[in-house]
Design a protein around this motif. Structure first.
Motif, PDB file in Angstrom:
ATOM      1  N   VAL A  19      -2.605 -12.742  -6.413  1.00 13.03           N
ATOM      2  CA  VAL A  19      -3.839 -12.129  -6.881  1.00 13.03           C
ATOM      3  C   VAL A  19      -3.920 -12.130  -8.401  1.00 13.03           C
ATOM      4  O   VAL A  19      -2.924 -11.957  -9.079  1.00 13.03           O
ATOM      5  N   SER A  31       3.314  -2.418  -4.904  1.00  9.49           N
ATOM      6  CA  SER A  31       2.598  -3.572  -4.371  1.00  9.49           C
ATOM      7  C   SER A  31       3.120  -3.941  -2.991  1.00  9.49           C
ATOM      8  O   SER A  31       4.207  -3.508  -2.604  1.00  9.49           O
ATOM      9  N   GLU A  32       2.343  -4.732  -2.276  1.00  7.52           N
ATOM     10  CA  GLU A  32       2.806  -5.220  -0.977  1.00  7.52           C
ATOM     11  C   GLU A  32       2.144  -6.543  -0.636  1.00  7.52           C
ATOM     12  O   GLU A  32       1.027  -6.823  -1.052  1.00  7.52           O
ATOM     13  N   ASN A  47       6.272  -7.686   6.442  1.00 13.17           N
ATOM     14  CA  ASN A  47       6.104  -7.599   4.992  1.00 13.17           C
ATOM     15  C   ASN A  47       7.163  -8.418   4.285  1.00 13.17           C
ATOM     16  O   ASN A  47       8.312  -8.482   4.719  1.00 13.17           O
ATOM     17  N   VAL A 134     -11.186 -11.377  -3.807  1.00  8.79           N
ATOM     18  CA  VAL A 134     -10.262 -10.382  -4.339  1.00  8.79           C
ATOM     19  C   VAL A 134     -11.077  -9.234  -4.927  1.00  8.79           C
ATOM     20  O   VAL A 134     -12.171  -9.434  -5.448  1.00  8.79           O
ATOM     21  N   SER A 135     -10.546  -8.039  -4.790  1.00  7.84           N
ATOM     22  CA  SER A 135     -11.176  -6.846  -5.351  1.00  7.84           C
ATOM     23  C   SER A 135     -10.229  -6.265  -6.391  1.00  7.84           C
ATOM     24  O   SER A 135      -9.009  -6.240  -6.180  1.00  7.84           O
ATOM     25  N   THR A 144      -5.352  -2.602  -9.767  1.00 11.64           N
ATOM     26  CA  THR A 144      -4.924  -2.863  -8.397  1.00 11.64           C
ATOM     27  C   THR A 144      -5.780  -3.993  -7.845  1.00 11.64           C
ATOM     28  O   THR A 144      -7.004  -3.883  -7.787  1.00 11.64           O
ATOM     29  N   THR A 146      -6.572  -6.319  -4.600  1.00  7.91           N
ATOM     30  CA  THR A 146      -6.414  -6.380  -3.147  1.00  7.91           C
ATOM     31  C   THR A 146      -7.201  -7.564  -2.612  1.00  7.91           C
ATOM     32  O   THR A 146      -8.223  -7.963  -3.174  1.00  7.91           O
ATOM     33  N   LYS A 148      -7.451 -10.541   1.052  1.00 12.89           N
ATOM     34  CA  LYS A 148      -7.006 -11.041   2.350  1.00 12.89           C
ATOM     35  C   LYS A 148      -7.464 -12.485   2.450  1.00 12.89           C
ATOM     36  O   LYS A 148      -8.570 -12.825   2.038  1.00 12.89           O
ATOM     37  N   ASP A 177      -2.450 -10.314   3.750  1.00 11.00           N
ATOM     38  CA  ASP A 177      -3.063  -9.172   3.073  1.00 11.00           C
ATOM     39  C   ASP A 177      -2.167  -8.825   1.891  1.00 11.00           C
ATOM     40  O   ASP A 177      -0.942  -8.865   2.014  1.00 11.00           O
ATOM     41  N   PHE A 178      -2.784  -8.461   0.787  1.00 13.83           N
ATOM     42  CA  PHE A 178      -1.960  -8.102  -0.354  1.00 13.83           C
ATOM     43  C   PHE A 178      -2.600  -6.985  -1.167  1.00 13.83           C
ATOM     44  O   PHE A 178      -3.810  -6.789  -1.154  1.00 13.83           O
ATOM     45  N   LYS A 179      -1.729  -6.268  -1.820  1.00 10.90           N
ATOM     46  CA  LYS A 179      -2.110  -5.270  -2.828  1.00 10.90           C
ATOM     47  C   LYS A 179      -1.110  -5.448  -3.963  1.00 10.90           C
ATOM     48  O   LYS A 179       0.095  -5.293  -3.763  1.00 10.90           O
TER      49      LYS A 179
END
Length: 185
Positions: A19, A31-32, A47, A134-135, A144, A146, A148, A177-179
């Motif tokens: 991202v 983060s993940e 994960n 992406v947001s 941040t 985020t 998908k 999915d990511f953050k």
């Protein structure tokens, strides 16, 4: 065996995701990166527990965003040591020969929360272009990111050989999915 395939697919999915962010390192504790695939049409998620990256991001000029996300392919965690070992193995991620999946963001288009990131995802030495929404939220001194996206595991030769190549057992599609959290500058 089925769960092992699922773990590998999920790991690939996470490997593909990166991202856009600020010229700062990603905070892995906040983060993940998660990958979900279907095995016998049942969703299976895991994960990635080890990844690093940094991003150059200017909210006023999102098009100038550059980022790199390095995912340790052996860190894909399906919740069972045997499954984790299987997906890190030669048939799936081949982590011994391909220890990292890398996503490099080369640009961002759009404005506000309607952004699209573009770049290249490399898994098992195979590089493919990737584009996804992406947001970005900024609060508490942090950005941040985020998002998908969906990839096809067989495009990266993940689980491509033997029984795992049969997409009726393990679907070709993997959702990532990511953050990603980093300090705002």
């Amino acid at each position: 065996m089925i769960h092992r395939f699922t773990a590998t697919a999920t790991a690939l999915a996470f490997a593909t995701l990166a991202v856009p962010a600020v010229a700062a390192p990603i905070d892995p504790a906040q983060s993940e990166v998660k990958a979900t695939f279907k095995q016998f049409n049942v969703p299976v998620s895991g994960n990635f527990t080890k990844f690093t990256g940094d991003v150059q991001f200017d909210a006023a000029k999102p098009a100038n965003t550059k980022a790199t996300l390095n995912v340790d392919t052996a860190s894909y965690d399906l919740g069972d040591p045997d499954y984790n070992k299987e997906v890190a193995g030669k048939d799936w991620f081949d982590s011994k020969n391909h220890p990292k999946a890398v996503f490099v963001i080369t640009g961002v288009t759009g404005s506000g929360n309607n952004l699209q990131a573009t770049g290249d995802l490399t898994i098992r030495g195979i590089k493919k272009p990737l584009k996804f929404p992406v947001s970005i939220q900024t609060a508490g001194g942090k950005h941040t990111f985020t998002g998908k996206t969906q990839i096809k595991r067989l495009d990266y030769k993940v689980g491509a050989d033997g029984d795992w190549g049969d997409t009726s057992l393990v679907a070709d599609e993997v959702v990532i999915d990511f953050k990603l959290v980093m300090p705002a500058k």
